[in-house]
Design a protein around this motif. Structure first.
Motif, PDB file in Angstrom:
ATOM      1  N   SER A 120      39.264  29.961  34.296  1.00  0.00           N
ATOM      2  CA  SER A 120      40.510  30.507  33.747  1.00  0.00           C
ATOM      3  C   SER A 120      41.103  31.584  34.650  1.00  0.00           C
ATOM      4  N   THR A 121      40.498  31.824  35.791  1.00  0.00           N
ATOM      5  CA  THR A 121      41.009  32.843  36.716  1.00  0.00           C
ATOM      6  C   THR A 121      41.622  32.215  37.968  1.00  0.00           C
ATOM      7  N   ARG A 122      40.903  31.272  38.565  1.00  0.00           N
ATOM      8  CA  ARG A 122      41.338  30.723  39.859  1.00  0.00           C
ATOM      9  C   ARG A 122      42.767  30.146  39.821  1.00  0.00           C
ATOM     10  N   PRO A 123      43.139  29.372  38.775  1.00  0.00           N
ATOM     11  CA  PRO A 123      44.514  28.834  38.776  1.00  0.00           C
ATOM     12  C   PRO A 123      45.581  29.920  38.770  1.00  0.00           C
ATOM     13  N   LEU A 124      45.279  31.054  38.121  1.00  0.00           N
ATOM     14  CA  LEU A 124      46.267  32.152  38.087  1.00  0.00           C
ATOM     15  C   LEU A 124      46.418  32.773  39.471  1.00  0.00           C
ATOM     16  N   ILE A 125      45.290  32.915  40.151  1.00  0.00           N
ATOM     17  CA  ILE A 125      45.331  33.483  41.517  1.00  0.00           C
ATOM     18  C   ILE A 125      46.098  32.532  42.435  1.00  0.00           C
ATOM     19  N   GLU A 126      45.791  31.236  42.321  1.00  0.00           N
ATOM     20  CA  GLU A 126      46.454  30.267  43.204  1.00  0.00           C
ATOM     21  C   GLU A 126      47.959  30.213  42.932  1.00  0.00           C
ATOM     22  N   GLU A 127      48.299  30.341  41.651  1.00  0.00           N
ATOM     23  CA  GLU A 127      49.716  30.335  41.281  1.00  0.00           C
ATOM     24  C   GLU A 127      50.444  31.506  41.940  1.00  0.00           C
ATOM     25  N   LEU A 128      49.816  32.682  41.920  1.00  0.00           N
ATOM     26  CA  LEU A 128      50.447  33.862  42.519  1.00  0.00           C
ATOM     27  C   LEU A 128      50.463  33.753  44.043  1.00  0.00           C
ATOM     28  N   ARG A 129      49.358  33.308  44.616  1.00  0.00           N
ATOM     29  CA  ARG A 129      49.315  33.177  46.082  1.00  0.00           C
ATOM     30  C   ARG A 129      50.313  32.143  46.581  1.00  0.00           C
ATOM     31  N   GLY A 130      50.561  31.121  45.764  1.00  0.00           N
ATOM     32  CA  GLY A 130      51.485  30.059  46.179  1.00  0.00           C
ATOM     33  C   GLY A 130      52.943  30.444  46.045  1.00  0.00           C
ATOM     34  N   ALA A 131      53.205  31.506  45.300  1.00  0.00           N
ATOM     35  CA  ALA A 131      54.606  31.882  45.039  1.00  0.00           C
ATOM     36  C   ALA A 131      55.177  32.636  46.239  1.00  0.00           C
ATOM     37  N   THR A 132      56.385  32.248  46.660  1.00  0.00           N
ATOM     38  CA  THR A 132      57.060  33.053  47.678  1.00  0.00           C
ATOM     39  C   THR A 132      57.752  34.230  46.984  1.00  0.00           C
ATOM     40  N   THR A 133      58.122  34.023  45.716  1.00  0.00           N
ATOM     41  CA  THR A 133      58.770  35.089  44.942  1.00  0.00           C
ATOM     42  C   THR A 133      58.169  35.136  43.541  1.00  0.00           C
ATOM     43  N   LEU A 134      57.930  36.351  43.081  1.00  0.00           N
ATOM     44  CA  LEU A 134      57.482  36.576  41.700  1.00  0.00           C
ATOM     45  C   LEU A 134      58.571  37.365  40.993  1.00  0.00           C
ATOM     46  N   VAL A 135      59.005  36.866  39.837  1.00  0.00           N
ATOM     47  CA  VAL A 135      59.896  37.687  38.991  1.00  0.00           C
ATOM     48  C   VAL A 135      59.155  37.904  37.673  1.00  0.00           C
ATOM     49  N   ALA A 136      59.065  39.175  37.260  1.00  0.00           N
ATOM     50  CA  ALA A 136      58.296  39.476  36.052  1.00  0.00           C
ATOM     51  C   ALA A 136      59.056  40.428  35.153  1.00  0.00           C
ATOM     52  N   GLY A 137      59.123  40.089  33.897  1.00  0.00           N
ATOM     53  CA  GLY A 137      59.710  40.963  32.884  1.00  0.00           C
ATOM     54  C   GLY A 137      58.590  41.807  32.292  1.00  0.00           C
ATOM     55  N   VAL A 138      58.707  43.138  32.486  1.00  0.00           N
ATOM     56  CA  VAL A 138      57.626  44.035  32.048  1.00  0.00           C
ATOM     57  C   VAL A 138      58.235  45.228  31.303  1.00  0.00           C
ATOM     58  N   PRO A 139      58.349  45.124  29.973  1.00  0.00           N
ATOM     59  CA  PRO A 139      58.904  46.262  29.217  1.00  0.00           C
ATOM     60  C   PRO A 139      57.945  47.449  29.203  1.00  0.00           C
ATOM     61  N   MET A 140      58.495  48.613  28.849  1.00  0.00           N
ATOM     62  CA  MET A 140      57.612  49.763  28.612  1.00  0.00           C
ATOM     63  C   MET A 140      57.098  49.691  27.179  1.00  0.00           C
ATOM     64  N   TYR A 141      55.789  49.697  27.046  1.00  0.00           N
ATOM     65  CA  TYR A 141      55.155  49.799  25.728  1.00  0.00           C
ATOM     66  C   TYR A 141      54.261  51.029  25.751  1.00  0.00           C
ATOM     67  N   ASN A 142      54.583  51.982  24.885  1.00  0.00           N
ATOM     68  CA  ASN A 142      53.766  53.196  24.782  1.00  0.00           C
ATOM     69  C   ASN A 142      53.522  53.827  26.150  1.00  0.00           C
TER      70      ASN A 142
END
Ligand code: FMN
Length: 227
Positions: free
Chosen positions: A87-109
């Motif tokens: 459950s970890t390796r696919p997430l790493i590969e997904e990020l490494r394969g991306a030329t661009t990452l866009v992430a929505g990250v609200p402020m919580y507490n």
């Protein structure tokens, strides 16, 4: 070219970060017709929290020094570790394969949502971003766009400026992971609670300006990155 699109707002119906990341993704995909695109909703498909097997395997890998991901498979000693790695390796590969990452990250507490932190903790497995050939970061060419919404205002000089553990934290993490400063864009939307809370009513026009500016930034960045 590959775009990885992450959302972590728990609000599905009125989330501004979700609206803005979707706007970025639509614009990018129009500009980069046919390029690979992956959307991961960290709320509807939550990333499991780390456990003991993750840490045991991680320490074993860390002791060895930077290794290619394939080597990790050969270092697994228990079914629990195998399950954690699966459950970890696919997430790493997904990020490494991306030329661009866009992430929505609200402020919580004052910080980031637990859903986003769970993703960050899991992808930060030892060796995840190290090029085993030269020890450099595999994220050195990755472009990152963060859409950071917050109910209040945390700009320099505001009474709450010292309570911002969202944007400074994300900047520190990404710099440490090897994302170059010139590749990082933070699109901030402040005072999103002004519409909702009567005591912030005086800030509604500033909130509207912040949102309009964020929309314009998102469109311009997506056009530039999708070229
Ligand atoms: C659980 C929770 C905690 C929040 N904590 C803060 C906070 O500490 N400071 C702040 O300015 N806004 C806080 N907010 C407001 C959100 O940052 C704001 O509503 C933002 O627009 C949420 O992003 P979204 O529109 O993408 O859902 C919080 C909201 C929620 C749901």
């Amino acid at each position: 070219m590959q775009l990885l699109h992450l959302d972590s707002s728990a609000n599905h119906t009125e989330s501004l970060s979700r609206q803005l990341t979707a706007l970025y993704a639509e614009t990018w995909r129009r500009a980069a017709a046919g390029a690979h695109y992956r959307h991961r909703d960290l709320v509807t498909s939550p990333i499991p929290p780390l456990n003991a097997a993750y840490c045991t395997l991680g320490r074993r890998v860390e002791r060895r020094g930077p290794v290619p991901l394939d080597c990790v498979d050969g270092m697994i000693e228990t079914p629990e570790e195998r399950q954690q790695w699966a459950s970890t390796r696919p997430l790493i590969e997904e990020l490494r394969g991306a030329t661009t990452l866009v992430a929505g990250v609200p402020m919580y507490n004052f910080g980031v949502p637990a859903a986003f932190k769970a993703w960050l903790d899991r992808v930060s497995f030892p060796s995840a971003f190290h090029d085993p050939r030269d020890g450099g970061s595999l994220l050195r060419d990755t472009r990152v766009v963060l859409v950071c919404t917050r109910g209040g205002a945390y700009g320099a000089g505001s009474p709450m400026a010292g309570n911002d553990f969202q944007i400074p934290y994300l900047r520190a993490y990404l710099a440490h992971a090897g994302v170059r400063e010139e590749h990082l864009r933070v699109v901030e939307v402040e005072l999103t609670a002004a519409e909702l809370l009567p005591h912030l009513a005086a800030y509604r026009s500033r909130a509207a300006e912040s949102l309009a500016s964020a929309r314009a930034q998102v469109i311009a960045l997506a056009r530039e990155h999708g070229r």
